[in-house]
Motif scaffolding. Structure first.
Motif, mmCIF file in Angstrom:
data_model
loop_
_atom_site.group_PDB
_atom_site.id
_atom_site.type_symbol
_atom_site.label_atom_id
_atom_site.label_comp_id
_atom_site.label_asym_id
_atom_site.label_seq_id
_atom_site.Cartn_x
_atom_site.Cartn_y
_atom_site.Cartn_z
ATOM 1 N N UNK A 194 0.784 -1.231 0.000
ATOM 2 C CA UNK A 194 0.000 0.000 0.000
ATOM 3 C C UNK A 194 0.817 1.283 0.000
ATOM 4 N N UNK A 195 1.764 1.456 0.932
ATOM 5 C CA UNK A 195 2.547 2.697 0.944
ATOM 6 C C UNK A 195 3.374 2.926 -0.315
ATOM 7 N N UNK A 196 3.633 1.882 -1.089
ATOM 8 C CA UNK A 196 4.367 2.046 -2.343
ATOM 9 C C UNK A 196 3.476 2.599 -3.449
ATOM 10 N N UNK A 197 2.159 2.427 -3.294
ATOM 11 C CA UNK A 197 1.215 2.876 -4.315
ATOM 12 C C UNK A 197 0.502 4.169 -3.935
ATOM 13 N N UNK A 198 0.421 4.470 -2.667
ATOM 14 C CA UNK A 198 -0.279 5.670 -2.190
ATOM 15 C C UNK A 198 0.740 6.670 -1.671
ATOM 16 N N UNK A 199 0.737 7.855 -2.239
ATOM 17 C CA UNK A 199 1.666 8.903 -1.817
ATOM 18 C C UNK A 199 1.041 9.702 -0.674
ATOM 19 N N UNK A 200 1.790 9.832 0.421
ATOM 20 C CA UNK A 200 1.239 10.530 1.575
ATOM 21 C C UNK A 200 2.370 11.086 2.420
ATOM 22 N N UNK A 201 2.192 12.318 2.879
ATOM 23 C CA UNK A 201 3.141 12.968 3.779
ATOM 24 C C UNK A 201 2.388 13.298 5.068
ATOM 25 N N UNK A 202 2.730 12.654 6.179
ATOM 26 C CA UNK A 202 1.948 12.848 7.405
ATOM 27 C C UNK A 202 2.071 14.243 8.003
ATOM 28 N N UNK A 203 3.104 15.002 7.655
ATOM 29 C CA UNK A 203 3.274 16.334 8.231
ATOM 30 C C UNK A 203 2.794 17.438 7.291
ATOM 31 N N UNK A 204 2.442 17.088 6.052
ATOM 32 C CA UNK A 204 1.941 18.093 5.112
ATOM 33 C C UNK A 204 0.474 18.381 5.399
ATOM 34 N N UNK A 243 5.350 12.248 13.157
ATOM 35 C CA UNK A 243 5.828 11.900 11.817
ATOM 36 C C UNK A 243 5.439 10.484 11.407
ATOM 37 N N UNK A 244 4.927 9.683 12.328
ATOM 38 C CA UNK A 244 4.456 8.338 12.020
ATOM 39 C C UNK A 244 2.936 8.332 11.970
ATOM 40 N N UNK A 245 2.395 7.441 11.152
ATOM 41 C CA UNK A 245 0.947 7.355 10.987
ATOM 42 C C UNK A 245 0.431 6.169 11.800
ATOM 43 N N UNK A 246 -0.582 6.405 12.593
ATOM 44 C CA UNK A 246 -1.171 5.356 13.413
ATOM 45 C C UNK A 246 -2.680 5.510 13.416
ATOM 46 N N UNK A 247 -3.373 4.370 13.422
ATOM 47 C CA UNK A 247 -4.832 4.428 13.491
ATOM 48 C C UNK A 247 -5.288 5.097 14.773
ATOM 49 N N UNK A 248 -4.561 4.894 15.850
ATOM 50 C CA UNK A 248 -4.930 5.532 17.101
ATOM 51 C C UNK A 248 -4.844 7.044 17.030
ATOM 52 N N UNK A 249 -3.813 7.564 16.375
ATOM 53 C CA UNK A 249 -3.685 9.011 16.216
ATOM 54 C C UNK A 249 -4.822 9.577 15.370
ATOM 55 N N UNK A 250 -5.172 8.865 14.296
ATOM 56 C CA UNK A 250 -6.259 9.345 13.441
ATOM 57 C C UNK A 250 -7.590 9.344 14.182
ATOM 58 N N UNK A 251 -7.831 8.293 14.961
ATOM 59 C CA UNK A 251 -9.068 8.249 15.754
ATOM 60 C C UNK A 251 -9.097 9.388 16.760
ATOM 61 N N UNK A 252 -7.954 9.673 17.388
ATOM 62 C CA UNK A 252 -7.886 10.773 18.352
ATOM 63 C C UNK A 252 -8.123 12.114 17.678
ATOM 64 N N UNK A 283 -7.899 7.960 3.659
ATOM 65 C CA UNK A 283 -7.559 6.682 3.033
ATOM 66 C C UNK A 283 -6.060 6.418 3.114
ATOM 67 N N UNK A 284 -5.255 7.433 2.875
ATOM 68 C CA UNK A 284 -3.803 7.266 2.975
ATOM 69 C C UNK A 284 -3.391 6.969 4.415
ATOM 70 N N UNK A 285 -4.053 7.590 5.376
ATOM 71 C CA UNK A 285 -3.727 7.313 6.771
ATOM 72 C C UNK A 285 -4.092 5.883 7.157
ATOM 73 N N UNK A 286 -5.189 5.366 6.603
ATOM 74 C CA UNK A 286 -5.566 3.978 6.872
ATOM 75 C C UNK A 286 -4.530 3.023 6.286
ATOM 76 N N UNK A 287 -4.064 3.303 5.074
ATOM 77 C CA UNK A 287 -3.078 2.439 4.414
ATOM 78 C C UNK A 287 -1.746 2.479 5.153
ATOM 79 N N UNK A 288 -1.260 3.657 5.454
ATOM 80 C CA UNK A 288 0.015 3.770 6.158
ATOM 81 C C UNK A 288 -0.106 3.265 7.595
ATOM 82 N N UNK A 289 -1.279 3.442 8.192
ATOM 83 C CA UNK A 289 -1.471 2.921 9.538
ATOM 84 C C UNK A 289 -1.434 1.409 9.587
ATOM 85 N N UNK A 290 -1.822 0.747 8.493
ATOM 86 C CA UNK A 290 -1.737 -0.717 8.444
ATOM 87 C C UNK A 290 -0.291 -1.168 8.543
ATOM 88 N N UNK A 291 0.607 -0.483 7.844
ATOM 89 C CA UNK A 291 2.028 -0.853 7.943
ATOM 90 C C UNK A 291 2.534 -0.644 9.367
#
Length: 314
Positions: A43-53, A241-250, A85-93
């Motif tokens: 997923x992270x290889x196909x979806x471009x995402x910058x968590x701080x942008x 700088x890291x993506x986590x499902x917990x952070x997104x839920x918060x 969607x990008x946060x869900x994909x990166x959060x899986x990793x």
């Protein structure tokens, strides 16, 4: 009387086709967990995402909306305009990585402690068992919160904090198995023949432990993922700088009435992963507890007047 009994209709056994009709359901947990692992790797290889942008122009867009640059916000955006969607994909990793590392570290420490305590026994067993009892006096999640709060947020700190008490179930189960195996005839014969203790442990004890360890690791993986999300939800887990499902839920807890999708989708994928990992652990446990399977001691047949043997009580 005999004729009445003879005339009773026979109950037809359940046809094999009816059982095969639902046999595919046992592959559902494997497929779901495999899909999560695939998404975590590819997923992270196909979806471009910058968590701080940030992109405030696209903040709080609903699912399926179009962004200012013509893109599609499949699962909507958060208050900073970041794609859910990008946060869900990166959060899986992130979840799969932390879960795998924590379970591997817990299993390594727990199996080592459990085999040593169970096989050598006496003073070694007493000392290690008392140490486990002391750690059990502290709730695991509370101890993880304390450790994670004392150090800078990073994946290493989260793994160590969760593994600090995560090895205890592995140690207790392995100790129980080792206590039983060390009294077996083949182990006693190996000791009489002068086989080194390390060889006895590797060849005659560990093979009976690995099966239950795999089943426990599968179940523990889901609990670790849930605990990591809890730490990130509290803000003491991973760095920004890291993506986590917990952070997104918060992030979405302040917008539940207006932007429900921020917390709903990460929470849904987290719940699906934990549930199916638990089901997969039950399948492993059932598989390894069938008689004759590697990793579980075979059951001895019943004897008149003696009941089930020691092997059958495991």
């Amino acid at each position: 009387m005999t004729g009445a009994i003879t005339d009773l209709p026979e109950v037809a056994p359940r046809p094999p086709a009816a059982r095969r009709r639902w046999a595919f359901l046992r592959w559902v947990p494997v497929s779901v967990v495999g899909l999560y692992i695939l998404v975590a790797i590819v997923g992270p290889l196909l979806v471009d995402y910058d968590p701080v942008a940030t992109g405030l122009t696209d903040r709080l867009l609903p699912p399926g909306a179009t962004t200012h640059d013509g893109g599609l916000a499949l699962l909507g955006t958060d208050p900073l305009g970041r794609d859910i969607f990008a946060q869900v994909v990166y959060g899986a990793r992130t979840s799969v990585t932390i879960g795998a590392l924590t379970v591997a570290l817990s299993a390594l420490v727990g199996v080592t402690v459990g085999v040593v305590a169970g096989y050598f026994g006496r003073a070694v067993d007493a000392a290690l068992s008392r140490s486990i009892d002391v750690l059990l006096a502290f709730p695991g999640i509370v101890l993880a919160i304390i450790v994670a709060g004392l150090f800078d947020r990073s994946i290493t700190v989260v793994v160590v904090a969760l593994a600090l008490t995560g090895w205890i179930p592995f140690a207790r189960m392995t100790r129980a198995m080792a206590l039983t195996v060390r009294n077996r005839e083949w182990v006693a014969a190996a000791r009489v023949m002068g086989v080194p203790r390390r060889t006895i442990v590797i060849r005659h004890v560990l093979p009976f432990v690995l099966g239950p360890v795999v089943a426990l690791a599968a179940t523990d993986f889901g609990l670790v993922v849930l605990a990591e999300a809890g730490l990130s939800f509290l803000g003491i887990g991973l760095p920004p700088t890291s993506v986590s499902w917990g952070q997104t839920i918060a992030t979405g807890k302040e917008y539940l009435s207006t932007a429900w999708w921020i917390s709903a989708f990460p929470g849904l994928v987290l719940a699906l992963l934990v549930v199916h990992v638990g089901l997969l652990g039950d399948q492993f446990n059932s598989f390894f507890h069938r008689s004759g399977r590697r990793g579980v001691l075979p059951r001895t047949p019943r004897r008149a007047g003696t009941g089930r043997g020691v092997e059958g009580s495991l």
